[in-house]
Design a protein around this motif. Structure first.
Motif, PDB file in Angstrom:
ATOM      1  N   VAL A   1      -5.636   3.866  -1.400  1.00 37.16           N
ATOM      2  CA  VAL A   1      -4.181   3.806  -1.180  1.00 37.16           C
ATOM      3  C   VAL A   1      -3.517   2.888  -2.204  1.00 37.16           C
ATOM      4  CG1 VAL A   1      -2.411   2.974   0.441  1.00 37.16           C
ATOM      5  CG2 VAL A   1      -4.257   4.463   1.246  1.00 37.16           C
ATOM      6  N   GLN A   2      -4.133   1.727  -2.443  1.00 37.04           N
ATOM      7  CA  GLN A   2      -3.576   0.793  -3.439  1.00 37.04           C
ATOM      8  C   GLN A   2      -3.515   1.458  -4.815  1.00 37.04           C
ATOM      9  OE1 GLN A   2      -2.620  -2.507  -3.232  1.00 37.04           O
ATOM     10  NE2 GLN A   2      -3.238  -3.054  -1.166  1.00 37.04           N
TER      11      GLN A   2
ATOM     12  N   VAL B   1      -3.622   4.704  -5.596  1.00 41.65           N
ATOM     13  CA  VAL B   1      -2.745   5.884  -5.627  1.00 41.65           C
ATOM     14  C   VAL B   1      -1.269   5.469  -5.651  1.00 41.65           C
ATOM     15  CG1 VAL B   1      -1.949   7.828  -4.225  1.00 41.65           C
ATOM     16  CG2 VAL B   1      -4.397   7.480  -4.593  1.00 41.65           C
ATOM     17  N   ASN B   2      -0.926   4.431  -4.898  1.00 42.83           N
ATOM     18  CA  ASN B   2       0.481   3.998  -4.904  1.00 42.83           C
ATOM     19  C   ASN B   2       0.921   3.541  -6.302  1.00 42.83           C
ATOM     20  OD1 ASN B   2       1.239   4.657  -2.317  1.00 42.83           O
ATOM     21  ND2 ASN B   2       0.527   2.726  -1.450  1.00 42.83           N
TER      22      ASN B   2
ATOM     23  N   LEU C   1       1.669   6.823  -8.174  1.00 42.96           N
ATOM     24  CA  LEU C   1       2.929   7.475  -7.762  1.00 42.96           C
ATOM     25  C   LEU C   1       4.112   6.737  -8.388  1.00 42.96           C
ATOM     26  CD1 LEU C   1       2.157   8.174  -3.983  1.00 42.96           C
ATOM     27  CD2 LEU C   1       1.926   9.751  -5.918  1.00 42.96           C
TER      28      LEU C   1
ATOM     29  N   ALA D   1       4.691  11.295  -2.902  1.00 38.58           N
ATOM     30  CA  ALA D   1       3.396  11.736  -2.365  1.00 38.58           C
ATOM     31  C   ALA D   1       3.454  13.182  -1.862  1.00 38.58           C
ATOM     32  CB  ALA D   1       2.961  10.806  -1.233  1.00 38.58           C
TER      33      ALA D   1
ATOM     34  N   VAL E   1      -6.450   8.898   3.529  1.00 36.19           N
ATOM     35  CA  VAL E   1      -5.626   8.489   2.383  1.00 36.19           C
ATOM     36  C   VAL E   1      -4.326   9.295   2.372  1.00 36.19           C
ATOM     37  CG1 VAL E   1      -5.489   8.421  -0.148  1.00 36.19           C
ATOM     38  CG2 VAL E   1      -7.618   7.762   0.999  1.00 36.19           C
ATOM     39  N   SER E   2      -4.439  10.597   2.533  1.00 36.08           N
ATOM     40  CA  SER E   2      -3.239  11.463   2.529  1.00 36.08           C
ATOM     41  C   SER E   2      -2.257  11.014   3.608  1.00 36.08           C
ATOM     42  CB  SER E   2      -3.619  12.925   2.768  1.00 36.08           C
ATOM     43  OG  SER E   2      -4.373  13.395   1.682  1.00 36.08           O
TER      44      SER E   2
ATOM     45  N   LYS F   1      -2.039   7.991   4.990  1.00 28.85           N
ATOM     46  CA  LYS F   1      -1.486   6.655   4.709  1.00 28.85           C
ATOM     47  C   LYS F   1      -0.440   6.678   3.595  1.00 28.85           C
ATOM     48  CE  LYS F   1      -5.298   3.660   6.303  1.00 28.85           C
ATOM     49  NZ  LYS F   1      -6.397   2.767   5.922  1.00 28.85           N
ATOM     50  N   ILE F   2      -0.600   7.584   2.621  1.00 30.88           N
ATOM     51  CA  ILE F   2       0.385   7.619   1.515  1.00 30.88           C
ATOM     52  C   ILE F   2       1.528   8.595   1.809  1.00 30.88           C
ATOM     53  CG2 ILE F   2      -1.276   6.894  -0.251  1.00 30.88           C
ATOM     54  CD1 ILE F   2      -1.364   9.847  -1.208  1.00 30.88           C
TER      55      ILE F   2
END
Ligand code: UT7
Length: 327
Positions: free
Chosen positions: A56-57, A59-60, A63, A70, A94-95, A97-98
């Motif tokens: 998550v960290q 991927v953010n 983005l 997302a 993950v999907s 959470k983001i």
């Protein structure tokens, strides 16, 4: 159509576990660890956190860098051997959470070669025209499966990982070629014995410490040196690349001596060999995206980059790509 990496992100937890700290836990020394592996310290995650938090960290960051939402993501692949749960897949978590509400996803288990397997798999969905935005994560919370009473393994592994975004690319850059291999007969030398359907968790499996990583280091070392060097040379020969043509080697960070052997076989000058093992140790599926994260600023559009890995399974492989952007 080619798939290109268009953004990278990474994450390691703040807590540092140094070689000196490990001297207090097992019979080892900073000198032994550094000279045999190249590792000075590694990171460990806090209790109550999991592999999805690393993803998550990372991927953010992606983005934000690409300025996308997302909801535009089509597919999330997470390469890991330390999923949050046996099921559901960490990719789903993950999907969620983001907020990637339009994505499907799955986990991919190929140990230290997981990121390469996942990158090649993700690229196929772009190349086929089916998807436009694919997230490929490589992350492991190795501290969850490392026995801190076993000096053979606890000095090697650390927590962390990263992610890349794959998008279609209409110039000559992007992911060009891959050679991926596996040999299940190597499973005896590097595995986690219990916790799966063969040996479900019982008091006995816990007492026998079978939920931790088991590695016969010397044997794995021999296979790793031979196979990672060979597959990296093979991908160069297949694509008519000499050592001069290759700009960077991003190799799985398991042991400095294995990376050196690969670089020598590829006839690369030292400055082309990217290394961060001294800071993070072996983060399994996390090492190659962590190299991208640390060294992204060095890469220029069109650079020839060879990725290489060897790991549990056995699994190994190499990917040849041309970097697609200037940061
Ligand atoms: O990432 C996926 C794939 N994994 C790898 O690629 C890892 C491959 N293997 C390795 O990197 C290396 O084999 C290790 C770093 C795991 C071990 O290094 P080594 O040079 O192969 O050492 P060894 O296992 O042959 O052990 C040499 C000696 C032994 O003592 P004796 O039998 O010679 O008296 C070990 O007991 O070093 C001893 N030893 C240690 N001593 C201090 C093993 N671990 C330690 C330790 N501290 N942590």
């Amino acid at each position: 159509m080619r798939a290109a990496i268009t953004a990278v992100g990474g994450y390691v937890p703040d807590k540092v576990l140094s070689n000196k700290d490990l001297e207090k836990l097992v019979d080892t020394s900073d000198e032994w660890i550094q000279s045999r592996t190249g590792i000075k310290e590694r990171r460990v995650m806090a209790e109550g956190t999991a592999t999805s938090d690393i993803c998550v960290q990372a991927v953010n960051q992606i983005l934000e860098k690409r300025g996308i939402s997302a909801t535009e993501i089509d597919l999330v692949i997470v390469a890991t051997v330390t999923p949050d749960h046996v099921f559901p897949a960490t990719a789903n978590i993950v999907s969620d959470k983001i907020g990637a509400t339009n994505a499907w996803g799955f986990d991919l288990s190929a140990a230290c070669s997981g990121f390469l397997y996942a990158l090649d798999t993700g690229a196929k969905f772009i190349e086929s025209g089916k998807h436009k935005k694919v997230l490929v994560c490589g992350a492991d919370k190795m501290s969850a499966i490392v026995n801190y009473e076993d000096r053979n393994t606890c000095v090697i592994f650390g927590d962390g990982g990263g992610a890349v975004l794959l998008e279609p690319c209409d110039d000559e850059n992007g992911i060009i070629d891959s050679i991926l291999k596996s040999d299940g007969s190597g499973r005896a030398f590097l595995h986690q014995k219990a916790g799966g359907s063969m040996h479900p968790p019982t008091h006995e499996t816990i007492d026998a410490r079978e939920h931790y990583v088991h590695q016969e280091g010397k044997t794995v070392f021999k296979f790793a040196v031979t196979n990672m060097a060979e597959v990296s040379r093979d991908i160069m020969d297949k694509n008519n690349l000499t050592g001069d043509d290759v700009d960077y080697l991003c190799a799985h960070q398991a042991n400095l001596r294995i990376i050196d052997a690969t670089a020598r076989r590829m006839e690369l000058d030292d400055e082309k060999v990217l290394i961060n093992i001294e800071r993070y140790g072996n983060t399994t599926a996390g090492t190659i995206p962590l190299l991208f994260w640390d060294f992204e600023k060095k890469f220029k559009k069109g650079d020839n980059i060879v990725l290489a890995a060897f790991g549990g399974g056995f699994t190994w492989g190499s990917v040849y790509l041309k970097w697609a952007y200037n940061s």
